[in-house]
Design an enzyme around this catalytic site. Structure first.
Site, PDB file in Angstrom:
ATOM      1  N   SER A 148     100.987  39.889 -22.692  1.00 58.37           N
ATOM      2  CA  SER A 148     101.049  39.854 -24.234  1.00 58.37           C
ATOM      3  C   SER A 148     100.788  41.086 -24.947  1.00 58.37           C
ATOM      4  CB  SER A 148     100.209  38.576 -24.516  1.00 58.37           C
ATOM      5  OG  SER A 148     100.610  38.386 -25.846  1.00 58.37           O
ATOM      6  N   ASP A 185     105.392  41.351 -30.374  1.00 62.76           N
ATOM      7  CA  ASP A 185     104.412  41.657 -29.394  1.00 62.76           C
ATOM      8  C   ASP A 185     104.946  41.854 -27.982  1.00 62.76           C
ATOM      9  OD1 ASP A 185     104.363  39.217 -28.819  1.00 62.76           O
ATOM     10  OD2 ASP A 185     102.340  38.916 -28.374  1.00 62.76           O
ATOM     11  N   ASP A 245     105.208  40.463 -25.112  1.00 63.99           N
ATOM     12  CA  ASP A 245     106.162  39.370 -24.702  1.00 63.99           C
ATOM     13  C   ASP A 245     107.012  38.452 -25.659  1.00 63.99           C
ATOM     14  OD1 ASP A 245     103.993  38.015 -25.707  1.00 63.99           O
ATOM     15  OD2 ASP A 245     104.002  36.486 -24.001  1.00 63.99           O
ATOM     16  N   ASP A 292     106.260  36.445 -28.377  1.00 66.85           N
ATOM     17  CA  ASP A 292     105.829  35.078 -28.746  1.00 66.85           C
ATOM     18  C   ASP A 292     105.123  35.443 -30.116  1.00 66.85           C
ATOM     19  OD1 ASP A 292     103.538  36.143 -27.808  1.00 66.85           O
ATOM     20  OD2 ASP A 292     103.078  34.341 -26.606  1.00 66.85           O
TER      21      ASP A 292
END
Length: 453
Positions: free
Chosen positions: A109, A248, A250, A252
């Protein structure tokens, strides 16, 4: 529930150090393959093979971990569908759309490139609950026993995965609106959305300037993205854009900045979405977390919308929504869940819901998002040794009581161990900025003293 490997958002850590090593990840794939597929086998047609989808972000270690996961699943007799770099919410969507038994994301992430992690989605596109994660952990100590050769899993690539997901994102924006006339800077954090997000906003009509869209395996989240919006603000000002959107690593999370480079967090974005939904009818309730700003709770009360706090982590927000039968929730870090659009938090889809509110209301992004004025909030991260008993430490608890007393009922204090990093998060918020800052620093100093002793 005590878990050895799974944290707030899957398994995460430093690459090359336990548990983020090839041998562990292969065992994780083997254990998850056996458990998830056994649970979903009754839904398979005769002769149909169980299959999972594997996506990743742009970290260089993704190649290594992807191969290890593929080996583990294959040994368990599970087919693997590979999509390469793909946002976490895209994996959730594609798993559900392709009727697969599970989805797996290789990502840490918002963490630096030298970290990585593994998180799972169910066949329905939702993150796994604690009980299933505990079952996977319990199977990690079992030896890997390969399925017979005719039953080994196979791997294939899904070449149109990006296009499928782009069309899904666009479908969450009302047909009667478009983004023509808007100039938007989109910061992809050199992450998984670098080849997705700019296309979504461009195809909806906006003039798009993409930054953070040149991943090299080592630069994910580095001075860009939702956790570092200064670059986005500077790009908006330099390009005289209407506003900016930051994702960000990833994809999400989402943060936004206005035309003057002022940042707005997840609480403010979610509040605009809730107000937009209220134009169409009642909103049954909204879920936040222990970190949600107190002003957000007070503002919802003014709109007669119920509010409940969950533990930190979008998975717990989702659990609270499902428990209450609500549709909307999120975190101030930028995880926003709109269950009328997706099964999980999605930075691109969330931004489109904010832009829907902007088109409905007209005016500027600043005018839309500044309707929620946040209370001052001070967050200090204090390094914490593994297993340190901060919850029972008398000095820390005494300092906490003193901080609460200093706020005199005008704010709140929160101590929380991070689920992804070895930190104790010290948070104080209230109406008066000076009182908040003083109380937070005094409490953090007490924690540092206790830890160092």
């Amino acid at each position: 529930m005590t878990r050895k490997y799974f944290g707030t958002d899957g398994v995460r850590g430093r690459v090359g150090q336990a548990p983020i090593t090839p041998d562990f990840v292969m065992r994780l794939g083997f254990s998850a393959g056996g458990i998830l597929m056994r649970r979903g086998r009754e839904k398979l047609q005769a002769g149909e093979r169980p299959a999972v989808l594997i996506g990743k972000d742009t970290r260089i270690s993704g190649y290594m971990l992807e191969a290890a996961l593929e080996a583990g699943f294959s040994a368990a007799g599970v087919d693997v569908c590979l999509v390469g770099p793909m946002p976490t919410p895209a994996v959730a969507y594609l798993t559900r759309a392709l009727r697969l038994q599970a989805g797996v994301v290789i990502s840490a992430s918002h963490n630096p490139y030298y970290d990585n992690g593994i998180k799972f989605f169910s066949a329905g596109g939702k993150k796994l609950d604690d009980a299933i994660e505990a079952e996977i952990e319990a199977g990690l100590d079992a030896p890997i026993v390969c399925a017979p050769s005719p039953e080994l899993g196979r791997a294939r690539r899904i070449d149109d995965a990006a296009g499928r997901y782009i069309e899904f994102c666009k479908s969450t924006f009302p047909n009667e609106f478009d983004l023509r006339g808007l100039k938007i800077v989109v910061d992809c954090a050199h992450g998984a959305a670098y080849h997705i997000a700019p296309h979504v906003f461009h195809e909806l009509g906006a003039e798009v300037v993409a930054i953070g869209a040149r991943p090299d395996g080592l630069n994910i989240n580095k001075d860009v993205g939702a956790t570092s919006t200064a670059a986005l603000g500077a790009a908006v000002l330099a390009g005289r854009a209407d506003f900016g959107i930051a994702l960000d690593g990833d994809g999400d999370r989402v943060m936004m900045v206005d035309a003057d480079g002022n940042p707005f967090d997840g609480d403010q974005l979610l509040f605009s979405v809730v107000r937009s939904r209220l134009r169409r009818g009642p909103v049954a309730g909204v879920a936040g977390t222990l970190m949600t700003n107190l002003a957000f709770e007070h503002a919802l009360a003014g709109l007669n919308v119920p509010f409940a706090r969950a533990a930190v982590g979008d998975r717990y927000v989702l659990e609270k929504l499902l428990e209450n039968g609500w549709l909307y929730g999120g975190e101030n870090s930028g995880h926003i869940i709109c269950l009328d659009k997706h099964t999980t938090g999605d930075g691109i889809v969330s931004a489109l819901q904010v832009l829907t509110a902007l088109r409905e209301e007209g005016g500027s992004l600043h005018a839309l998002l500044s309707k929620l004025e946040l209370y001052p909030q001070q967050l200090i991260n204090v390094p914490l040794g593994k297993g340190f008993p901060w919850q029972d430490h008398p000095g820390i608890q005494k300092a906490r009581r003193e901080a609460e007393s200093a706020l005199a009922g005008t704010g709140r204090v929160l101590l929380r161990a991070s689920g992804t990093e070895p930190l104790l998060r010290v948070m104080v918020e209230g109406r008066d900025a000076e009182s908040v800052a003083a109380a937070a620093e005094k409490l953090a100093s007490a924690v540092r003293e206790a830890v160092s002793a």
